[in-house]
Design a protein around this motif. Structure first.
Motif, PDB file in Angstrom:
ATOM      1  N   THR A   1      20.994  54.343  52.970  1.00  0.00           N
ATOM      2  CA  THR A   1      22.028  54.760  54.069  1.00  0.00           C
ATOM      3  C   THR A   1      21.794  53.903  55.011  1.00  0.00           C
ATOM      4  O   THR A   1      21.422  52.820  55.397  1.00  0.00           O
ATOM      5  CB  THR A   1      21.268  56.310  54.432  1.00  0.00           C
TER       6      THR A   1
ATOM      7  N   THR B   1      19.609  68.781  56.200  1.00  0.00           N
ATOM      8  CA  THR B   1      20.712  67.809  55.605  1.00  0.00           C
ATOM      9  C   THR B   1      21.902  68.010  56.674  1.00  0.00           C
ATOM     10  O   THR B   1      21.893  68.253  57.650  1.00  0.00           O
ATOM     11  CB  THR B   1      21.121  68.132  54.205  1.00  0.00           C
ATOM     12  N   SER B   2      22.942  67.125  56.278  1.00  0.00           N
ATOM     13  CA  SER B   2      24.141  66.840  57.113  1.00  0.00           C
ATOM     14  C   SER B   2      24.936  68.285  57.187  1.00  0.00           C
ATOM     15  O   SER B   2      25.658  68.392  58.161  1.00  0.00           O
ATOM     16  CB  SER B   2      25.199  65.763  56.471  1.00  0.00           C
ATOM     17  N   TYR B   3      24.334  69.220  56.461  1.00  0.00           N
ATOM     18  CA  TYR B   3      25.277  70.374  56.374  1.00  0.00           C
ATOM     19  C   TYR B   3      24.412  71.571  56.766  1.00  0.00           C
ATOM     20  O   TYR B   3      24.874  72.670  56.805  1.00  0.00           O
ATOM     21  CB  TYR B   3      25.731  70.811  54.973  1.00  0.00           C
TER      22      TYR B   3
ATOM     23  N   PHE C   1      12.784  63.003  53.007  1.00  0.00           N
ATOM     24  CA  PHE C   1      12.585  63.628  54.187  1.00  0.00           C
ATOM     25  C   PHE C   1      11.324  63.561  54.898  1.00  0.00           C
ATOM     26  O   PHE C   1      10.503  63.191  54.450  1.00  0.00           O
ATOM     27  CB  PHE C   1      13.072  65.114  53.803  1.00  0.00           C
TER      28      PHE C   1
ATOM     29  N   GLN D   1      15.564  70.753  45.556  1.00  0.00           N
ATOM     30  CA  GLN D   1      15.175  69.390  45.117  1.00  0.00           C
ATOM     31  C   GLN D   1      15.155  69.625  43.410  1.00  0.00           C
ATOM     32  O   GLN D   1      15.142  68.684  42.576  1.00  0.00           O
ATOM     33  CB  GLN D   1      13.820  68.842  45.434  1.00  0.00           C
TER      34      GLN D   1
ATOM     35  N   VAL E   1      25.084  68.154  47.967  1.00  0.00           N
ATOM     36  CA  VAL E   1      24.562  66.821  48.578  1.00  0.00           C
ATOM     37  C   VAL E   1      24.734  66.701  49.879  1.00  0.00           C
ATOM     38  O   VAL E   1      25.750  66.851  50.427  1.00  0.00           O
ATOM     39  CB  VAL E   1      24.830  65.682  47.677  1.00  0.00           C
ATOM     40  N   SER E   2      24.006  66.025  50.458  1.00  0.00           N
ATOM     41  CA  SER E   2      24.207  65.500  51.918  1.00  0.00           C
ATOM     42  C   SER E   2      25.242  64.561  51.778  1.00  0.00           C
ATOM     43  O   SER E   2      25.776  63.725  50.944  1.00  0.00           O
ATOM     44  CB  SER E   2      22.831  64.685  52.569  1.00  0.00           C
TER      45      SER E   2
ATOM     46  N   GLU F   1      20.100  73.257  56.965  1.00  0.00           N
ATOM     47  CA  GLU F   1      18.798  73.405  56.432  1.00  0.00           C
ATOM     48  C   GLU F   1      19.173  74.049  54.941  1.00  0.00           C
ATOM     49  O   GLU F   1      19.919  74.740  54.615  1.00  0.00           O
ATOM     50  CB  GLU F   1      18.057  74.409  56.951  1.00  0.00           C
ATOM     51  N   GLN F   2      18.393  73.294  53.943  1.00  0.00           N
ATOM     52  CA  GLN F   2      18.513  73.486  52.484  1.00  0.00           C
ATOM     53  C   GLN F   2      16.994  73.971  52.043  1.00  0.00           C
ATOM     54  O   GLN F   2      16.064  73.402  52.647  1.00  0.00           O
ATOM     55  CB  GLN F   2      18.729  72.498  51.837  1.00  0.00           C
TER      56      GLN F   2
ATOM     57  N   THR G   1      19.095  64.896  48.470  1.00  0.00           N
ATOM     58  CA  THR G   1      18.888  64.564  49.972  1.00  0.00           C
ATOM     59  C   THR G   1      18.239  62.924  49.418  1.00  0.00           C
ATOM     60  O   THR G   1      17.758  62.799  48.665  1.00  0.00           O
ATOM     61  CB  THR G   1      17.972  65.498  50.563  1.00  0.00           C
ATOM     62  N   THR G   2      17.967  62.375  50.595  1.00  0.00           N
ATOM     63  CA  THR G   2      17.139  61.279  50.826  1.00  0.00           C
ATOM     64  C   THR G   2      15.761  61.516  50.772  1.00  0.00           C
ATOM     65  O   THR G   2      15.515  62.817  51.359  1.00  0.00           O
ATOM     66  CB  THR G   2      17.688  60.205  51.605  1.00  0.00           C
TER      67      THR G   2
END
Length: 443
Positions: free
Chosen positions: A412, A380-382, A366, A390, A270-271, A384-385, A363-364
């Motif tokens: 957020t 995402t914060s870490y 996109f 999903q 998760v982000s 690409e996913q 994610t939220t």
């Protein structure tokens, strides 16, 4: 429009509002929308006549249904007599249904007024976005540059934008839960098979009912958990004879609930924004007396379970005529045994746990992405996913047929909604719904 369907129905019954004024207002809001593109067809003349009849019934003191006089929308893929059913496919652009789906009949019998239809992705073929050649793209009301999810994105966006009071959608690969999470509304995938699928079909004459197992499920999207219950109560149960009652929830206090929790997994990490909202929510549950039980059920391999769900999705499409040589009979039988074994594992788990909470998505919402499906990624914060990641979090309830809902748990710092998934025991949908109500009351 912030009131829920249940609240509007109560005010109409009490004479505080008329169905006519509520319906006129909703039609005006839909007509004025130029940005979200969530509701793609309406029937104003029918809706206003039905509203007038609803008001006459109130004045006459007649028996009223739980959704009496409430205007609502329904996903474009359901048959509604007099409205088009295209599934967003230009091949069916001119098809107008001449019969109602079972859920349409039941919602109408409960007093709801089907005002129009919400947008879908072409052939319901995308769980992450909603666009098609006939009606165009639906945008997320929280940020028009972002997706509302798919394929029930039109209904979720309509609720979030204040364009409808209630919606009915479908969920095979998260198509109710993902849009609900991305748009900040409630969405329920009921226990598989609980709501009849009759009339949820491609254009044409009524298809014969089948008892072959299918993971495709239909259910409500709403602005509150109570609305999910109301909608499920009036639409659930076998096609015939019609006699069914929703099982009561296990508990009515958070302090009595045993809550299973998993908030992250390497297959769909998760982000940071989603993770923070989830962990804060679990902390609030613990502070209010809920017993928190961390970890997957004993015997559940989450990666293996998601893989098994992927096979079942492929089998579903093979049964629809796509890829008839998808698998051998021996493979299908083995996978069916695997699916039932997973359901039994979860049923044993729910003997000691009341609900299981986890992310709806990693994610939220996109940004819209027009690249070929296989080329899409989500930042995402870490980093690409994969786009198809999903599916990971919604796979477990879909594979086992368990009831699962997505509920909003915050936004957020940039204003994007965050959803949390609540999975309940087999045929105990109201335990998950009641939990969502109790949690929402803490806000």
């Amino acid at each position: 429009m912030t009131a829920t369907a249940t609240e509007i129905a109560a005010r109409i019954r009490a004479g505080e509002l008329t169905s006519r004024e509520v319906t006129e207002r909703m039609l005006a809001w839909i007509a004025a929308d130029t940005k979200v593109n969530a509701v793609v067809e309406t029937r104003p003349e029918f809706a206003l006549q039905a509203a007038a009849e609803a008001d006459a019934a109130v004045a006459a003191g007649r028996e009223l249904g739980p959704l009496h006089g409430v205007p609502m929308t329904i996903k474009e893929c359901f048959n509604v007599a007099g409205l088009r059913t295209t599934w967003g496919d230009p091949r069916f652009k001119e098809y107008v249904a001449d019969w109602d789906a079972t859920v349409v009949e039941r919602l109408s019998r409960a007093g709801a007024i089907i005002v129009g239809k919400s947008n879908v992705h072409t052939m319901l073929g995308d769980f992450g976005q909603t666009t098609n050649e006939i009606y165009g793209r639906t945008n997320n009301p929280a940020d028009l540059t972002r997706t509302p999810g798919g394929s029930s994105g039109g209904g979720a966006a309509a609720l979030a934008a204040g364009l409808t009071y209630l919606e009915y959608g479908s969920d095979l690969v998260g198509s109710i839960r993902l849009p609900a999470a991305y748009c900040g509304v409630y969405g329920l995938k009921p226990t598989t098979g609980l709501v009849p699928l009759h009339g949820f079909q491609l254009p044409g004459p009524p298809e014969p009912q089948t008892e072959f197992p299918t993971l495709s499920t239909i259910g409500p999207l709403a602005r509150s958990a109570a609305d999910l219950r109301t909608a499920l109560t009036v639409t659930g149960g076998p096609a015939a004879p019609y006699s069914w009652q929703l099982r009561p929830p296990r508990h009515d206090r958070l302090a009595d609930l045993r809550v299973g929790v998993v908030l992250d997994h390497a297959d769909a990490p998760v982000s940071s924004e989603v993770g923070t909202a989830l962990s804060d929510t679990v902390d609030r549950l613990a502070r209010n007396g809920a017993k928190i039980i961390e970890g997957w059920p004993a015997g559940v391999d989450a990666s293996e379970q998601a893989e098994a769900f992927g096979f079942q999705v492929g089998l579903f499409f093979a049964l629809q005529g796509e890829g008839a040589d998808f698998a051998s009979l021996a493979e299908v039988v083995a996978q069916e045994r695997r699916r039932i074994a997973r359901r039994l594992t979860w049923q044993r788990y729910f003997e000691d746990v009341d609900v299981f909470v986890c992310p709806t998505s990693f994610t939220t919402a996109f940004p819209h992405d027009d690249r070929p499906f296989e080329d899409r990624t989500i930042m995402t914060s870490y980093g690409e996913q994969r786009y198809d990641a999903q599916v990971f979090w919604i796979a477990h309830a879909s594979l086992t047929g368990l009831p699962a809902l997505s509920m909003p748990i915050g936004v957020t710092p940039t204003g994007l909604p965050v959803g949390m998934q609540v999975i309940g025991p087999w045929h105990e949908d109201d335990t998950a719904i009641r939990f969502a109500e109790l949690l929402a009351d803490l806000s």
